[in-house]
Scaffold this motif. Structure first.
Motif, PDB file in Angstrom:
ATOM      1  N   ILE A   3      66.005  35.841  44.557  1.00 33.21           N
ATOM      2  CA  ILE A   3      66.648  36.774  43.629  1.00 33.21           C
ATOM      3  C   ILE A   3      67.720  36.063  42.806  1.00 33.21           C
ATOM      4  N   PHE A   4      68.441  35.116  43.429  1.00 30.22           N
ATOM      5  CA  PHE A   4      69.446  34.367  42.684  1.00 30.22           C
ATOM      6  C   PHE A   4      68.790  33.485  41.630  1.00 30.22           C
ATOM      7  N   GLY A  50      76.817  28.895  41.325  1.00 32.67           N
ATOM      8  CA  GLY A  50      77.737  28.551  42.412  1.00 32.67           C
ATOM      9  C   GLY A  50      77.453  29.359  43.659  1.00 32.67           C
ATOM     10  N   LEU A  51      77.151  30.627  43.498  1.00 30.77           N
ATOM     11  CA  LEU A  51      76.832  31.478  44.642  1.00 30.77           C
ATOM     12  C   LEU A  51      75.539  31.023  45.312  1.00 30.77           C
ATOM     13  N   ASN A  52      74.557  30.639  44.525  1.00 31.22           N
ATOM     14  CA  ASN A  52      73.293  30.147  45.070  1.00 31.22           C
ATOM     15  C   ASN A  52      73.506  28.863  45.874  1.00 31.22           C
ATOM     16  N   GLN A  53      74.368  27.992  45.395  1.00 33.79           N
ATOM     17  CA  GLN A  53      74.637  26.747  46.104  1.00 33.79           C
ATOM     18  C   GLN A  53      75.267  26.996  47.474  1.00 33.79           C
ATOM     19  N   LEU A  54      76.078  28.036  47.573  1.00 38.64           N
ATOM     20  CA  LEU A  54      76.697  28.359  48.859  1.00 38.64           C
ATOM     21  C   LEU A  54      75.653  28.737  49.904  1.00 38.64           C
ATOM     22  N   PHE A  55      74.558  29.343  49.462  1.00 34.39           N
ATOM     23  CA  PHE A  55      73.505  29.713  50.395  1.00 34.39           C
ATOM     24  C   PHE A  55      72.568  28.554  50.719  1.00 34.39           C
ATOM     25  N   LEU A  56      72.420  27.604  49.793  1.00 32.56           N
ATOM     26  CA  LEU A  56      71.488  26.503  50.013  1.00 32.56           C
ATOM     27  C   LEU A  56      72.059  25.422  50.927  1.00 32.56           C
ATOM     28  N   PHE A  57      73.309  25.064  50.725  1.00 32.45           N
ATOM     29  CA  PHE A  57      73.913  23.960  51.480  1.00 32.45           C
ATOM     30  C   PHE A  57      75.203  24.441  52.128  1.00 32.45           C
ATOM     31  N   GLN A  58      75.454  24.001  53.343  1.00 33.50           N
ATOM     32  CA  GLN A  58      76.663  24.403  54.059  1.00 33.50           C
ATOM     33  C   GLN A  58      77.545  23.183  54.349  1.00 33.50           C
ATOM     34  N   THR A  59      78.051  22.577  53.292  1.00 37.29           N
ATOM     35  CA  THR A  59      78.981  21.459  53.468  1.00 37.29           C
ATOM     36  C   THR A  59      80.310  21.826  52.811  1.00 37.29           C
ATOM     37  N   THR A  60      81.333  21.093  53.154  1.00 41.37           N
ATOM     38  CA  THR A  60      82.658  21.360  52.601  1.00 41.37           C
ATOM     39  C   THR A  60      82.682  21.158  51.091  1.00 41.37           C
ATOM     40  N   VAL A  61      82.028  20.098  50.641  1.00 43.21           N
ATOM     41  CA  VAL A  61      81.988  19.812  49.202  1.00 43.21           C
ATOM     42  C   VAL A  61      81.272  20.947  48.460  1.00 43.21           C
ATOM     43  N   THR A  62      80.207  21.460  49.030  1.00 41.95           N
ATOM     44  CA  THR A  62      79.480  22.564  48.402  1.00 41.95           C
ATOM     45  C   THR A  62      80.345  23.809  48.313  1.00 41.95           C
ATOM     46  N   TYR A  63      81.110  24.081  49.368  1.00 41.56           N
ATOM     47  CA  TYR A  63      81.987  25.249  49.342  1.00 41.56           C
ATOM     48  C   TYR A  63      83.051  25.114  48.259  1.00 41.56           C
ATOM     49  N   ILE A  64      83.593  23.930  48.100  1.00 34.78           N
ATOM     50  CA  ILE A  64      84.626  23.714  47.074  1.00 34.78           C
ATOM     51  C   ILE A  64      84.034  23.831  45.673  1.00 34.78           C
ATOM     52  N   VAL A  65      82.934  23.132  45.428  1.00 32.37           N
ATOM     53  CA  VAL A  65      82.316  23.141  44.104  1.00 32.37           C
ATOM     54  C   VAL A  65      81.732  24.518  43.797  1.00 32.37           C
ATOM     55  N   GLY A  66      81.066  25.136  44.766  1.00 31.58           N
ATOM     56  CA  GLY A  66      80.512  26.479  44.561  1.00 31.58           C
ATOM     57  C   GLY A  66      81.599  27.502  44.287  1.00 31.58           C
ATOM     58  N   GLY A  67      82.698  27.412  45.026  1.00 32.09           N
ATOM     59  CA  GLY A  67      83.822  28.314  44.787  1.00 32.09           C
ATOM     60  C   GLY A  67      84.427  28.122  43.415  1.00 32.09           C
ATOM     61  N   LEU A  68      84.522  26.865  42.992  1.00 36.67           N
ATOM     62  CA  LEU A  68      85.033  26.559  41.657  1.00 36.67           C
ATOM     63  C   LEU A  68      84.116  27.144  40.579  1.00 36.67           C
ATOM     64  N   PHE A  69      82.809  26.993  40.754  1.00 30.88           N
ATOM     65  CA  PHE A  69      81.852  27.557  39.794  1.00 30.88           C
ATOM     66  C   PHE A  69      81.961  29.075  39.749  1.00 30.88           C
ATOM     67  N   ILE A  70      82.129  29.703  40.895  1.00 31.78           N
ATOM     68  CA  ILE A  70      82.243  31.154  40.939  1.00 31.78           C
ATOM     69  C   ILE A  70      83.505  31.611  40.208  1.00 31.78           C
ATOM     70  N   VAL A  71      84.608  30.910  40.429  1.00 25.18           N
ATOM     71  CA  VAL A  71      85.865  31.287  39.764  1.00 25.18           C
ATOM     72  C   VAL A  71      85.764  31.080  38.255  1.00 25.18           C
ATOM     73  N   ILE A  72      85.249  29.937  37.827  1.00 29.28           N
ATOM     74  CA  ILE A  72      85.128  29.648  36.397  1.00 29.28           C
ATOM     75  C   ILE A  72      84.165  30.636  35.732  1.00 29.28           C
ATOM     76  N   GLY A  73      83.045  30.915  36.384  1.00 30.13           N
ATOM     77  CA  GLY A  73      82.083  31.868  35.836  1.00 30.13           C
ATOM     78  C   GLY A  73      82.656  33.269  35.733  1.00 30.13           C
ATOM     79  N   THR A  74      83.393  33.688  36.768  1.00 32.66           N
ATOM     80  CA  THR A  74      83.999  35.015  36.750  1.00 32.66           C
ATOM     81  C   THR A  74      85.032  35.134  35.644  1.00 32.66           C
ATOM     82  N   LEU A  75      85.837  34.099  35.461  1.00 35.36           N
ATOM     83  CA  LEU A  75      86.823  34.120  34.379  1.00 35.36           C
ATOM     84  C   LEU A  75      86.158  34.148  33.003  1.00 35.36           C
ATOM     85  N   SER A  76      85.043  33.455  32.874  1.00 34.06           N
ATOM     86  CA  SER A  76      84.311  33.461  31.614  1.00 34.06           C
ATOM     87  C   SER A  76      83.717  34.834  31.333  1.00 34.06           C
ATOM     88  N   VAL A  77      83.185  35.483  32.362  1.00 27.68           N
ATOM     89  CA  VAL A  77      82.659  36.838  32.193  1.00 27.68           C
ATOM     90  C   VAL A  77      83.784  37.790  31.810  1.00 27.68           C
TER      91      VAL A  77
END
Length: 98
Positions: A3-4, A50-77
């Motif tokens: 779905i993502f 970013g949300l899709n990446q959080l479900f695909l990989f469970q590493t610290t780097v993924t959480y940081i980058v995915g969270g950053l993408f989610i924040v940037i995307g939300t601010l853009s919306v």
């Protein structure tokens, strides 16, 4: 999550659609209105990616980058919605006056 993937592709298609309409438009207020709509679509693309990446990989780097993408995307919306609401009456008035 299929779905993502569908939502990511759909938001990217809408981004391309609105950018093409932006380039073809001649009226200034309508161009800003279309740019706001494309900003919303691009923000959704980035946030969903970013949300899709959080479900695909469970590493610290993924959480940081995915969270950053989610924040940037939300601010853009959010910024796109504000611009959309601001330019909608101007674009409607401009379309009336042709």
């Amino acid at each position: 999550m299929p779905i993502f993937v569908l939502l990511i592709v759909l938001s990217f298609v809408f981004y391309i659609f609105y950018k093409i309409k932006y380039v073809r438009s001649k009226r200034p207020a309508e161009r800003k209105w279309l740019s706001a709509k494309s900003s919303i679509a691009l923000g959704l693309f980035v946030a969903l990616f970013g949300l899709n990446q959080l479900f695909l990989f469970q590493t610290t780097v993924t959480y940081i980058v995915g969270g950053l993408f989610i924040v940037i995307g939300t601010l853009s919306v959010w910024a796109g919605i504000k611009a959309y609401k601001f330019y909608l009456p101007q674009a409607a008035k401009e379309a009336e006056n042709k």
